[in-house]
Write a protein that holds these residues in place. Structure first.
Motif, PDB file in Angstrom:
ATOM      1  N   VAL A 172      18.644 -16.463  -4.121  1.00  0.00           N
ATOM      2  CA  VAL A 172      17.712 -16.428  -5.251  1.00  0.00           C
ATOM      3  C   VAL A 172      16.604 -15.390  -5.005  1.00  0.00           C
ATOM      4  O   VAL A 172      16.080 -14.795  -5.947  1.00  0.00           O
ATOM      5  N   THR A 173      16.284 -15.146  -3.743  1.00  0.00           N
ATOM      6  CA  THR A 173      15.247 -14.136  -3.467  1.00  0.00           C
ATOM      7  C   THR A 173      15.757 -12.750  -3.857  1.00  0.00           C
ATOM      8  O   THR A 173      14.995 -11.902  -4.327  1.00  0.00           O
ATOM      9  N   ILE A 174      17.064 -12.522  -3.694  1.00  0.00           N
ATOM     10  CA  ILE A 174      17.636 -11.243  -4.130  1.00  0.00           C
ATOM     11  C   ILE A 174      17.475 -11.112  -5.646  1.00  0.00           C
ATOM     12  O   ILE A 174      17.079 -10.052  -6.159  1.00  0.00           O
ATOM     13  N   VAL A 175      17.722 -12.204  -6.369  1.00  0.00           N
ATOM     14  CA  VAL A 175      17.546 -12.169  -7.826  1.00  0.00           C
ATOM     15  C   VAL A 175      16.071 -11.869  -8.149  1.00  0.00           C
ATOM     16  O   VAL A 175      15.761 -11.038  -9.018  1.00  0.00           O
ATOM     17  N   ALA A 176      15.171 -12.525  -7.426  1.00  0.00           N
ATOM     18  CA  ALA A 176      13.734 -12.305  -7.683  1.00  0.00           C
ATOM     19  C   ALA A 176      13.381 -10.826  -7.519  1.00  0.00           C
ATOM     20  O   ALA A 176      12.651 -10.240  -8.331  1.00  0.00           O
ATOM     21  N   ILE A 177      13.933 -10.195  -6.471  1.00  0.00           N
ATOM     22  CA  ILE A 177      13.641  -8.775  -6.226  1.00  0.00           C
ATOM     23  C   ILE A 177      14.105  -7.920  -7.414  1.00  0.00           C
ATOM     24  O   ILE A 177      13.424  -6.976  -7.824  1.00  0.00           O
ATOM     25  N   LEU A 178      15.242  -8.298  -7.980  1.00  0.00           N
ATOM     26  CA  LEU A 178      15.791  -7.501  -9.080  1.00  0.00           C
ATOM     27  C   LEU A 178      14.981  -7.641 -10.370  1.00  0.00           C
ATOM     28  O   LEU A 178      14.957  -6.733 -11.193  1.00  0.00           O
ATOM     29  N   VAL A 179      14.323  -8.783 -10.558  1.00  0.00           N
ATOM     30  CA  VAL A 179      13.667  -9.001 -11.861  1.00  0.00           C
ATOM     31  C   VAL A 179      12.143  -8.954 -11.824  1.00  0.00           C
ATOM     32  O   VAL A 179      11.499  -8.877 -12.870  1.00  0.00           O
ATOM     33  N   ILE A 180      11.555  -8.973 -10.627  1.00  0.00           N
ATOM     34  CA  ILE A 180      10.103  -9.174 -10.546  1.00  0.00           C
ATOM     35  C   ILE A 180       9.287  -8.052 -11.211  1.00  0.00           C
ATOM     36  O   ILE A 180       8.227  -8.288 -11.771  1.00  0.00           O
ATOM     37  N   ASP A 181       9.813  -6.803 -11.163  1.00  0.00           N
ATOM     38  CA  ASP A 181       9.058  -5.704 -11.788  1.00  0.00           C
ATOM     39  C   ASP A 181       9.376  -5.579 -13.277  1.00  0.00           C
ATOM     40  O   ASP A 181       8.731  -4.808 -13.975  1.00  0.00           O
ATOM     41  N   ARG A 182      10.369  -6.326 -13.747  1.00  0.00           N
ATOM     42  CA  ARG A 182      10.676  -6.294 -15.184  1.00  0.00           C
ATOM     43  C   ARG A 182      10.073  -7.496 -15.879  1.00  0.00           C
ATOM     44  O   ARG A 182       9.387  -7.368 -16.884  1.00  0.00           O
ATOM     45  N   LEU A 183      10.325  -8.679 -15.352  1.00  0.00           N
ATOM     46  CA  LEU A 183       9.831  -9.884 -16.035  1.00  0.00           C
ATOM     47  C   LEU A 183       8.356 -10.144 -15.728  1.00  0.00           C
ATOM     48  O   LEU A 183       7.680 -10.829 -16.494  1.00  0.00           O
ATOM     49  N   GLY A 184       7.869  -9.620 -14.626  1.00  0.00           N
ATOM     50  CA  GLY A 184       6.452  -9.791 -14.300  1.00  0.00           C
ATOM     51  C   GLY A 184       6.189 -11.021 -13.447  1.00  0.00           C
ATOM     52  O   GLY A 184       7.015 -11.927 -13.349  1.00  0.00           O
ATOM     53  N   ARG A 185       5.001 -11.007 -12.835  1.00  0.00           N
ATOM     54  CA  ARG A 185       4.643 -12.074 -11.877  1.00  0.00           C
ATOM     55  C   ARG A 185       4.346 -13.387 -12.588  1.00  0.00           C
ATOM     56  O   ARG A 185       4.743 -14.463 -12.150  1.00  0.00           O
ATOM     57  N   ARG A 186       3.631 -13.289 -13.712  1.00  0.00           N
ATOM     58  CA  ARG A 186       3.192 -14.499 -14.416  1.00  0.00           C
ATOM     59  C   ARG A 186       4.386 -15.286 -14.961  1.00  0.00           C
ATOM     60  O   ARG A 186       4.476 -16.492 -14.831  1.00  0.00           O
ATOM     61  N   PHE A 187       5.316 -14.564 -15.595  1.00  0.00           N
ATOM     62  CA  PHE A 187       6.473 -15.249 -16.168  1.00  0.00           C
ATOM     63  C   PHE A 187       7.227 -16.013 -15.071  1.00  0.00           C
ATOM     64  O   PHE A 187       7.599 -17.178 -15.235  1.00  0.00           O
ATOM     65  N   LEU A 188       7.449 -15.330 -13.940  1.00  0.00           N
ATOM     66  CA  LEU A 188       8.209 -15.985 -12.874  1.00  0.00           C
ATOM     67  C   LEU A 188       7.464 -17.207 -12.343  1.00  0.00           C
ATOM     68  O   LEU A 188       8.067 -18.257 -12.065  1.00  0.00           O
TER      69      LEU A 188
ATOM     70  N   GLU B 150       0.805  -1.228   0.000  1.00  0.00           N
ATOM     71  CA  GLU B 150       0.000   0.000   0.000  1.00  0.00           C
ATOM     72  C   GLU B 150       0.833   1.270   0.000  1.00  0.00           C
ATOM     73  O   GLU B 150       0.345   2.332  -0.355  1.00  0.00           O
ATOM     74  N   MET B 151       2.070   1.155   0.426  1.00  0.00           N
ATOM     75  CA  MET B 151       2.856   2.396   0.435  1.00  0.00           C
ATOM     76  C   MET B 151       3.851   2.465  -0.732  1.00  0.00           C
ATOM     77  O   MET B 151       4.479   3.477  -0.945  1.00  0.00           O
ATOM     78  N   SER B 152       3.943   1.374  -1.531  1.00  0.00           N
ATOM     79  CA  SER B 152       4.942   1.350  -2.613  1.00  0.00           C
ATOM     80  C   SER B 152       4.466   2.072  -3.865  1.00  0.00           C
ATOM     81  O   SER B 152       3.308   1.941  -4.242  1.00  0.00           O
ATOM     82  N   PRO B 153       5.363   2.773  -4.568  1.00  0.00           N
ATOM     83  CA  PRO B 153       5.016   3.252  -5.911  1.00  0.00           C
ATOM     84  C   PRO B 153       4.813   2.032  -6.815  1.00  0.00           C
ATOM     85  O   PRO B 153       5.533   1.035  -6.685  1.00  0.00           O
ATOM     86  N   ALA B 154       3.840   2.138  -7.753  1.00  0.00           N
ATOM     87  CA  ALA B 154       3.456   0.965  -8.554  1.00  0.00           C
ATOM     88  C   ALA B 154       4.641   0.292  -9.237  1.00  0.00           C
ATOM     89  O   ALA B 154       4.734  -0.928  -9.272  1.00  0.00           O
ATOM     90  N   LYS B 155       5.554   1.119  -9.782  1.00  0.00           N
ATOM     91  CA  LYS B 155       6.618   0.552 -10.616  1.00  0.00           C
ATOM     92  C   LYS B 155       7.617  -0.318  -9.863  1.00  0.00           C
ATOM     93  O   LYS B 155       8.316  -1.122 -10.464  1.00  0.00           O
ATOM     94  N   ILE B 156       7.731  -0.095  -8.566  1.00  0.00           N
ATOM     95  CA  ILE B 156       8.703  -0.918  -7.826  1.00  0.00           C
ATOM     96  C   ILE B 156       8.015  -1.697  -6.703  1.00  0.00           C
ATOM     97  O   ILE B 156       8.666  -2.181  -5.782  1.00  0.00           O
ATOM     98  N   ARG B 157       6.672  -1.818  -6.805  1.00  0.00           N
ATOM     99  CA  ARG B 157       5.948  -2.517  -5.748  1.00  0.00           C
ATOM    100  C   ARG B 157       6.416  -3.973  -5.634  1.00  0.00           C
ATOM    101  O   ARG B 157       6.552  -4.504  -4.531  1.00  0.00           O
ATOM    102  N   GLY B 158       6.660  -4.630  -6.776  1.00  0.00           N
ATOM    103  CA  GLY B 158       7.085  -6.030  -6.748  1.00  0.00           C
ATOM    104  C   GLY B 158       8.348  -6.193  -5.913  1.00  0.00           C
ATOM    105  O   GLY B 158       8.441  -7.067  -5.046  1.00  0.00           O
ATOM    106  N   ALA B 159       9.320  -5.323  -6.160  1.00  0.00           N
ATOM    107  CA  ALA B 159      10.593  -5.433  -5.442  1.00  0.00           C
ATOM    108  C   ALA B 159      10.407  -5.136  -3.958  1.00  0.00           C
ATOM    109  O   ALA B 159      10.917  -5.857  -3.097  1.00  0.00           O
ATOM    110  N   LEU B 160       9.647  -4.071  -3.649  1.00  0.00           N
ATOM    111  CA  LEU B 160       9.518  -3.686  -2.240  1.00  0.00           C
ATOM    112  C   LEU B 160       8.744  -4.734  -1.445  1.00  0.00           C
ATOM    113  O   LEU B 160       9.111  -5.085  -0.326  1.00  0.00           O
TER     114      LEU B 160
END
Ligand code: BGC
Length: 483
Positions: free
Chosen positions: A331-347, A162-172
């Protein structure tokens, strides 16, 4: 499992999959990660994310710390097998209870307030666990710690989303998952250090330190602006967004939230109306899938599994388990780096496919009585695939799929399913091995990953880069079109 979704599946072809979710973007972009980097309030976002993620750390720590304390408890309290099993499992029962009430609490008193109270609870009950005099006082204290785990598991990603900006919500939001994995690793480390002296009491008491950092760290943070807007507290909501670095966009973001709030239903029953019902069912199914694909058999029982596969010594098996823990963090660090680029579905698709294959190999290795080292490598690979998919993505989707007014309660429902399924898998795993053999057990988990893959393919929408209000309209849009 897939059948109940058929009805809405056929009505929602346009969205690219069958989630019943409309992917049309309706509002202008609120904020990009580039803009975010240049806003003055970004320090506050980072501080908020860091402090809130301590809720995840305590979740990971307190679920895992029991594994090292188990042997000493048995001796000190003279426990039978059944009593020991009860002492170990009672925290999961607490987590189930905690997650059931967390939704009501967060909707009523606010996300920040509940997280603060949970931090206090973690501190007090961890100390009480350490000072317990026998099985009864220990179980009561662990049940209460469990309740805090359940509440934290739900409110941490909710507050972060709820407090994250949309573009980096996945990472946060995924910082929560990172903190869970660090918490699990820290518990193994603390257990290992204190085991030499048999000091099980400090294994539990140690949780008071991150709990104190959480409590003091949260004091300067702002309440979720979305929750404030829902209460009609416009000025504080606006102030909250400004402190979170939204600058000139604060007014636009708040107006969008207010517009969405006007259309939102508020009652429990609304969760089961068309539109929302789809989101709720997808959330419940993902929560159950996260657990029945077997992650906690590896997290809780990896030394036993490795010994079953012929690992030479208990010490080697425990060391191998630690390697699995480290892989989980990395691997969770990697997930944080890619989740807002590759998207939830792909992962999700990539991860569940990999989990199915690696568990298939674990089963095959057991069926051929192959060396434990194959089982070990495949277990590491399985955890890596989980850590990039079902681990972070499920908590993220649960925190972003529902409308603000019912987000707490809807998320509570998903979280109850996580803990219910966790308890079921953890408490039946050894019996499953007994009945189906280790090969059969891991093939069964592999089959659930295949279900997870096809479920994600058909029913999970892509939410990356969208505001929570756009996601909400996505669900509603499809249901209105179809009715
Ligand atoms: C799951 C936990 C699991 C952990 C492992 C979390 O997302 O909810 O059940 O133990 O990941 O990293």
């Amino acid at each position: 499992m897939i059948l109940p979704f058929r009805a809405f599946a056929s009505r929602s072809r346009q969205s690219g999959n069958d989630s019943g979710y409309n992917e049309t973007r309706m509002s202008p972009k609120i904020s990009t990660s580039e803009e975010f980097r240049n806003t003055p309030g970004r320090g506050m976002v980072i501080l908020t994310a860091g402090v809130a993620a301590l809720g995840g750390l305590l979740f990971g720590y307190d679920t895992s710390v029991i594994s090292g304390a188990m042997l000493f408890l048995r001796g000190d309290f003279h426990l039978t097998n059944n009593q020991l099993e009860f002492a170990v499992g009672i925290a999961l029962a607490g987590a189930l209870a905690g997650s059931a009430v967390a939704g009501y609490g967060t909707d009523r008193w606010g996300r920040r307030t509940v997280l603060l109270a949970t931090g206090v609870g973690f501190g007090v009950f961890s100390v009480l666990t350490g000072f317990s005099a026998g099985l009864v006082s220990f179980s009561v204290a662990r049940f209460l710690v469990g309740a805090c785990i359940g509440i934290a598991s739900m409110v941490t990603p909710l507050y972060l989303a709820e407090m994250s900006p949309a573009k980096i919500r996945g990472a946060l939001v995924s910082l929560n998952q990172l903190a869970i994995t660090v918490g699990i690793g820290a518990a193994y480390f603390v257990d290992y250090c204190l085991a030499a002296k048999g000091n099980w009491r400090w294994m539990f008491i140690s949780a008071v330190f991150p709990a104190m950092v959480l409590v003091f760290g949260i004091i300067p943070l702002t309440e979720s602006p979305r929750w404030l807007a829902r209460r009609g507290d416009r000025n504080r909501a606006l102030e909250g967004f400004r402190r979170l670095g939204r600058g000139d966009e604060a007014e636009a973001e708040l107006s969008e939230i207010e517009r969405a709030l006007e259309e939102e239903p508020e009652s429990w029953r609304s969760l089961f109306r068309p539109g929302l019902r789809r989101a709720v069912l997808v959330g419940v199914a993902l929560a159950i899938l996260q657990q029945i694909t077997g992650i906690n058999t590896v997290i809780y029982y990896s030394p036993e599994i490795l010994q079953l596969s012929g690992y030479p010594s208990a010490r080697a098996a425990i060391f191998a388990a630690a390697v699995i823990g480290v892989a989980n963090v990395l691997v969770t660090i990697v997930a944080i780096l890619v989740i807002d680029r590759l998207g939830r579905r792909f992962l999700l698709l990539f991860g569940t496919a990999g989990m199915a294959i690696t568990l298939g190999f674990v089963g095959a290795a057991f069926s051929r009585h192959a060396a434990g080292v194959t089982v070990f490598y495949m277990m590491v690979a399985y955890v890596v695939f989980f850590g990039i998919s079902l681990g972070p993505v499920v908590w993220l989707l649960l925190s972003e799929m529902y409308p603000t007014k019912v987000r707490g309660r809807a998320m509570s429902l998903g979280t109850v399913c996580v803990w219910g399924a966790n308890w079921l898998v953890a408490s039946t795993f050894l019996s499953l091995i007994h009945v189906a053999g280790p090969a059969g057990a891991f093939w069964a988990f592999s089959a659930t990953c295949v279900v997870g893959f096809f479920f994600s393919l058909k029913f999970v929408p892509e939410t990356k880069g969208r505001t929570l209000e756009e996601i909400e309209r996505g669900w509603r849009g499809r249901s209105e079109e179809s009715s």
